[in-house]
Design a protein around this motif. Sequence first.
Motif, mmCIF file in Angstrom:
data_model
loop_
_atom_site.group_PDB
_atom_site.id
_atom_site.type_symbol
_atom_site.label_atom_id
_atom_site.label_comp_id
_atom_site.label_asym_id
_atom_site.label_seq_id
_atom_site.Cartn_x
_atom_site.Cartn_y
_atom_site.Cartn_z
ATOM 1 N N THR A 289 21.947 2.857 -2.614
ATOM 2 C CA THR A 289 21.275 3.364 -1.412
ATOM 3 C C THR A 289 20.589 2.260 -0.613
ATOM 4 O O THR A 289 19.904 2.543 0.376
ATOM 5 C CB THR A 289 20.221 4.424 -1.784
ATOM 6 O OG1 THR A 289 19.275 3.843 -2.692
ATOM 7 C CG2 THR A 289 20.875 5.642 -2.426
ATOM 8 N N VAL B 114 15.116 -1.339 1.774
ATOM 9 C CA VAL B 114 14.633 -0.068 1.234
ATOM 10 C C VAL B 114 15.741 0.577 0.409
ATOM 11 O O VAL B 114 16.932 0.360 0.660
ATOM 12 C CB VAL B 114 14.154 0.881 2.349
ATOM 13 C CG1 VAL B 114 12.987 0.283 3.113
ATOM 14 C CG2 VAL B 114 15.291 1.228 3.310
ATOM 15 N N GLU C 119 16.482 4.273 -2.406
ATOM 16 C CA GLU C 119 15.968 5.553 -2.879
ATOM 17 C C GLU C 119 16.140 5.680 -4.389
ATOM 18 O O GLU C 119 17.222 5.443 -4.927
ATOM 19 C CB GLU C 119 16.694 6.709 -2.200
ATOM 20 C CG GLU C 119 16.126 8.082 -2.536
ATOM 21 C CD GLU C 119 16.828 9.207 -1.822
ATOM 22 O OE1 GLU C 119 16.264 10.314 -1.772
ATOM 23 O OE2 GLU C 119 17.956 8.979 -1.310
ATOM 24 N N TRP D 44 11.893 7.286 -1.790
ATOM 25 C CA TRP D 44 12.243 5.993 -1.188
ATOM 26 C C TRP D 44 11.195 4.945 -1.505
ATOM 27 O O TRP D 44 10.001 5.240 -1.605
ATOM 28 C CB TRP D 44 12.396 6.143 0.322
ATOM 29 C CG TRP D 44 13.709 6.764 0.698
ATOM 30 C CD1 TRP D 44 14.005 8.092 0.772
ATOM 31 C CD2 TRP D 44 14.923 6.063 1.008
ATOM 32 N NE1 TRP D 44 15.325 8.276 1.106
ATOM 33 C CE2 TRP D 44 15.915 7.051 1.262
ATOM 34 C CE3 TRP D 44 15.277 4.719 1.101
ATOM 35 C CZ2 TRP D 44 17.222 6.717 1.610
ATOM 36 C CZ3 TRP D 44 16.573 4.383 1.442
ATOM 37 C CH2 TRP D 44 17.540 5.367 1.686
ATOM 38 N N SER D 45 11.659 3.701 -1.663
ATOM 39 C CA SER D 45 10.773 2.590 -1.976
ATOM 40 C C SER D 45 11.185 1.373 -1.161
ATOM 41 O O SER D 45 12.228 1.376 -0.494
ATOM 42 C CB SER D 45 10.800 2.276 -3.479
ATOM 43 O OG SER D 45 9.742 1.418 -3.828
ATOM 44 N N GLU D 46 10.368 0.344 -1.226
ATOM 45 C CA GLU D 46 10.571 -0.841 -0.384
ATOM 46 C C GLU D 46 10.441 -2.129 -1.177
ATOM 47 O O GLU D 46 9.536 -2.269 -2.008
ATOM 48 C CB GLU D 46 9.542 -0.834 0.758
ATOM 49 C CG GLU D 46 9.594 -2.056 1.667
ATOM 50 C CD GLU D 46 8.676 -1.927 2.860
ATOM 51 O OE1 GLU D 46 8.277 -2.966 3.419
ATOM 52 O OE2 GLU D 46 8.345 -0.783 3.262
ATOM 53 N N GLY E 221 9.800 3.839 -6.834
ATOM 54 C CA GLY E 221 10.998 4.637 -6.615
ATOM 55 C C GLY E 221 11.482 5.389 -7.837
ATOM 56 O O GLY E 221 12.194 6.390 -7.700
ATOM 57 N N ILE F 175 7.277 3.018 4.472
ATOM 58 C CA ILE F 175 7.598 3.274 3.062
ATOM 59 C C ILE F 175 6.706 2.426 2.166
ATOM 60 O O ILE F 175 6.129 2.916 1.185
ATOM 61 C CB ILE F 175 9.087 3.003 2.784
ATOM 62 C CG1 ILE F 175 9.950 4.037 3.519
ATOM 63 C CG2 ILE F 175 9.380 3.037 1.281
ATOM 64 C CD1 ILE F 175 11.442 3.769 3.418
ATOM 65 N N THR G 257 10.965 5.329 10.101
ATOM 66 C CA THR G 257 10.910 6.777 10.123
ATOM 67 C C THR G 257 10.477 7.300 11.483
ATOM 68 O O THR G 257 9.791 6.592 12.240
ATOM 69 C CB THR G 257 9.938 7.295 9.036
ATOM 70 O OG1 THR G 257 9.777 8.700 9.148
ATOM 71 C CG2 THR G 257 8.576 6.635 9.177
ATOM 72 N N ARG H 28 4.664 10.592 0.656
ATOM 73 C CA ARG H 28 5.923 9.855 0.609
ATOM 74 C C ARG H 28 6.559 9.825 1.996
ATOM 75 O O ARG H 28 6.293 10.690 2.837
ATOM 76 C CB ARG H 28 6.884 10.513 -0.370
ATOM 77 C CG ARG H 28 6.487 10.381 -1.830
ATOM 78 C CD ARG H 28 7.065 9.118 -2.417
ATOM 79 N NE ARG H 28 6.768 8.983 -3.831
ATOM 80 C CZ ARG H 28 7.253 8.006 -4.589
ATOM 81 N NH1 ARG H 28 8.060 7.095 -4.084
ATOM 82 N NH2 ARG H 28 6.939 7.940 -5.867
ATOM 83 N N THR I 193 10.280 9.273 4.143
ATOM 84 C CA THR I 193 11.737 9.248 4.115
ATOM 85 C C THR I 193 12.246 8.595 5.398
ATOM 86 O O THR I 193 11.802 8.969 6.492
ATOM 87 C CB THR I 193 12.311 10.672 4.013
ATOM 88 O OG1 THR I 193 11.827 11.273 2.802
ATOM 89 C CG2 THR I 193 13.831 10.652 4.001
#
Length: 331
Positions: free
Chosen positions: A11, A33, A35, A40-42, A65, A245, A277, A292, A294
């Motif tokens: 992802t 980033v 998922e 989701w994470s960074e 994540g 994120i 986002t 969170r 997305t």
Amino acid sequence: MLPPLDDLLATARVLSLPLVTRFRGIETREALVFEGPAGWSEFSPFAEYGDDEAVTWLAAAIEFGWHETPPTRRDSIRVNATVPAVPTDQVAQVLARFAGCRTAKVKVAETGQRLADDVARVREVRRVLGPGGRIRVDANGAWSVDEAEIAIRTLGEFDLEYVEQPCLDLADLAEVRQRVRYLGIPIAADESVRRASDPLEVARTGSADVLVVKVQPLGGIRAVLKLADRTGLPMVVSSALDTSIGLSMGAHLAAALPELDYDCGLGTASLLAQDVTADPLLATGGSIPVRRVTPDPRVLDRFAAPAERRDWWLSRLARCHGLLAASGRLE
């Protein structure tokens, strides 16, 4: 546990996001980033950081994540405005982007500028905020001990909340703290915490009154909570010019801290001309919510980094994943 690299790559998206104004010497912010099962994470260490430093950022990204966050004590976080080293005629415009913020962090000691420029900028911030506003300044370790003493004494007339990282060296930081103690202006440490081989050394040496912590560089939410418990010093959770994120990761850390005496530096989504986002973590009433984030698929496509930069980030991700696997940190 450390997820397989293929799970991260499945992802992974690399972004190049424009900034509102030049900051930290850059005009675009690159970030990767992905998922995980928890959301989701960074992973966004600055480009100049080596793998030995970037690997800690990856550990934080995987934790956020792939694992549930610790219990939170608050559902919103008060944040400060961030004023880059802009000319005075741009200060009001910058502050207007941080709705309701009662505190401003002002960048000083910029390369090519003089103390007079810092004084003019901080004076204008004080004028815009009024007497009830809080001002903290950040030198990013650019001053010598003597320069720091002179600058803090000069800027002290604007009623500073604290001075962040006046010098880089820990011994110099401690010396400055002693020299300006009579002014009653606390000294905060940032680089001396997040880029140190031993973040606890700042507390042991009495080099700072406040710790500025960033969740990615310190290896994740749980690592910072342990640091807070061991130092006993007040903390300000700040961003590393993250997307929303990454700011969400910082907000979850701030929400989990037992005490939160200072406004946090997590309002920096306002420095991005484009976020990941459609619903960024922008300050409203001086706070951001703890939630969170997305990404918007349209943003992921429109602001995808060029192929060369995408490949550079994916290669970096693979190398750091290999370092994590070899270290056994996430097993």
